[in-house]
Design a protein around this motif. Sequence first.
Motif, mmCIF file in Angstrom:
data_model
loop_
_atom_site.group_PDB
_atom_site.id
_atom_site.type_symbol
_atom_site.label_atom_id
_atom_site.label_comp_id
_atom_site.label_asym_id
_atom_site.label_seq_id
_atom_site.Cartn_x
_atom_site.Cartn_y
_atom_site.Cartn_z
ATOM 1 N N ASP A 59 100.361 32.728 150.025
ATOM 2 C CA ASP A 59 101.624 32.393 149.362
ATOM 3 C C ASP A 59 102.613 33.547 149.448
ATOM 4 O O ASP A 59 103.811 33.342 149.717
ATOM 5 N N GLU A 60 102.131 34.764 149.223
ATOM 6 C CA GLU A 60 103.025 35.929 149.265
ATOM 7 C C GLU A 60 103.550 36.170 150.681
ATOM 8 O O GLU A 60 104.729 36.484 150.870
ATOM 9 N N GLU A 62 103.848 33.894 153.073
ATOM 10 C CA GLU A 62 104.773 32.805 153.409
ATOM 11 C C GLU A 62 106.124 32.999 152.738
ATOM 12 O O GLU A 62 107.175 32.751 153.345
ATOM 13 N N GLN A 63 106.112 33.420 151.477
ATOM 14 C CA GLN A 63 107.361 33.659 150.759
ATOM 15 C C GLN A 63 108.179 34.751 151.451
ATOM 16 O O GLN A 63 109.402 34.658 151.561
ATOM 17 N N GLN A 67 111.458 32.829 153.173
ATOM 18 C CA GLN A 67 112.124 32.709 151.884
ATOM 19 C C GLN A 67 113.363 31.824 151.954
ATOM 20 O O GLN A 67 113.594 30.996 151.071
ATOM 21 N N ILE A 70 112.344 28.031 151.980
ATOM 22 C CA ILE A 70 111.574 27.400 150.911
ATOM 23 C C ILE A 70 112.155 27.649 149.519
ATOM 24 O O ILE A 70 111.732 27.014 148.565
ATOM 25 N N SER A 71 113.159 28.529 149.408
ATOM 26 C CA SER A 71 113.748 28.815 148.091
ATOM 27 C C SER A 71 115.049 28.047 147.925
ATOM 28 O O SER A 71 115.903 28.014 148.832
ATOM 29 N N ASP A 105 107.433 23.557 141.445
ATOM 30 C CA ASP A 105 108.326 24.691 141.210
ATOM 31 C C ASP A 105 109.774 24.252 141.442
ATOM 32 O O ASP A 105 110.134 23.872 142.561
ATOM 33 N N HIS A 108 111.648 25.726 144.516
ATOM 34 C CA HIS A 108 111.076 25.597 145.853
ATOM 35 C C HIS A 108 111.454 24.266 146.477
ATOM 36 O O HIS A 108 111.646 23.270 145.779
#
Length: 485
Positions: A59-60, A62-63, A67, A70-71, A105, A108
């Motif tokens: 997850d970290e 991928e973020q 970013q 997905i944000s 989320d 996301h």
Amino acid sequence: MLGSQIQTGPKESARASNVQQQNKARYFLVWRWHFYAGLFVIPFMLMLSLTGIVMLFDDEIEQMRYQELISVEEQAKQLTISTQLEAVKQAYPNSSITQVIVTEDPTHANRFNVRLEDGSSIFATVNPYTAEVLGQIDRSDSWYQLANDIHGTLLIGKWGDYLIEVSASLGILLLVSGIYLWLPRDNASKAGFLKIRFNSGSRTLMKDLHANLGGTISVVFLLFLLSGLAWTGVWGAKMVQGWNTFPTYYTWGEKPQSTPLHNNLNHGSEEEMPWNLELAPVPESDPHHGHHQQDSSQDKYDVSRSIDIDTIDLKAEQLGLTQYRIFLPQSETGVYTIAANSMAGDVVDPRLDRTVHIDQYTGQTLIDVTWDDYSIIAKLMAAGVSLHQGDLSALNKWLNVFFCVAFIVIAITGACMWWIRRPARQNKLGVPARFKQEGVWKVGLATLVLIGLLFPLAGATIVAAMLIDALLVQKSDRLKTYLSS
């Protein structure tokens, strides 16, 4: 009587000496098993631990990499899934959409799996508030996917799976023999038990680190090995998973005529279906309910008579699901599948696992499988996988990082111990000595039979090694010298 002493006769002395020799022979036999198993297992232990660390931080990673894709900025109201789906169809007009992953989320994006014309799969990320397609993520380009493929198959398919299964099976032999060698028997072994002697030389330091670290986390190591073995092709699929597969049709209706299984819903090597459902048949929709006929002029079947995906999304919300994935039907008899399970990371508590199949024409629930339907082994597997993947909490994740590092230390110190004790410039491998003693061979035979019954590939590997020893090594003076003490 005052001053009297018990005298030990020749027979008693001989018997004590024989017991001592048997114990010594047994110890060195176990050490030889431990040594040979370690030669095979150490490279795999290093690989599995290193790739496991990468997968823990999926997850970290991928973020960090995606970013901007997905944000999103949270807004008051999200658009319907059908509106978002239509936007993806317009962005990829000649492709098929197989899945939508609805995130809980609010910051996301939702993800739609798109199968492109060349057969590859990508995630199209969609802003749920505006239906804007933010971009695409190649599912095969993730660090997690690469680490997972190495972790599971060494990138060489079934042969890699077999090699990893052998290493994990021999890892259990390594574990059991290691505990036997670690437990104190005499003053010499007691001196290093649960102690790290920093001032007694490099080999003693390596031995204390290796033995005490391995002994104290042996239960954790066993849990990692067993939960990993459950995914392998022989021990897992043939011996354990098959017997714990949820009997979908035998419980819910007629036996299906088709053969699609739940693992066909997975994308690539990603495990998206619960372990105890992977080998179970997927139910089918009845196209006659919708008076549906396939348009022979099209390559893809017409989904216009299927119920709206918003109805399926509403069903998921009514089930109390917050993060879940919806698999879209891909044929006339395909079904909608709502899945939220710990295997795929949708939920962190395996007791909340849920898999629901819905007829695409009538909206009728065909199967609804929850934690209560799992067998005892399936429940243990679900809980074990959550622990294995570090999903339960931040503490779980960081403990797993510690265990992976510990496994690396155990592997490296084991290799260092061998390197330090090997005969220098003698062209020998440094195998532990062999002490022949009547009856000790029975221990080895019993061990071989037990391993062969419990872990067939490991047993076959040991038999192959014994055949090589008998047919090749024993006929070569050079090889016998190399493998001598």
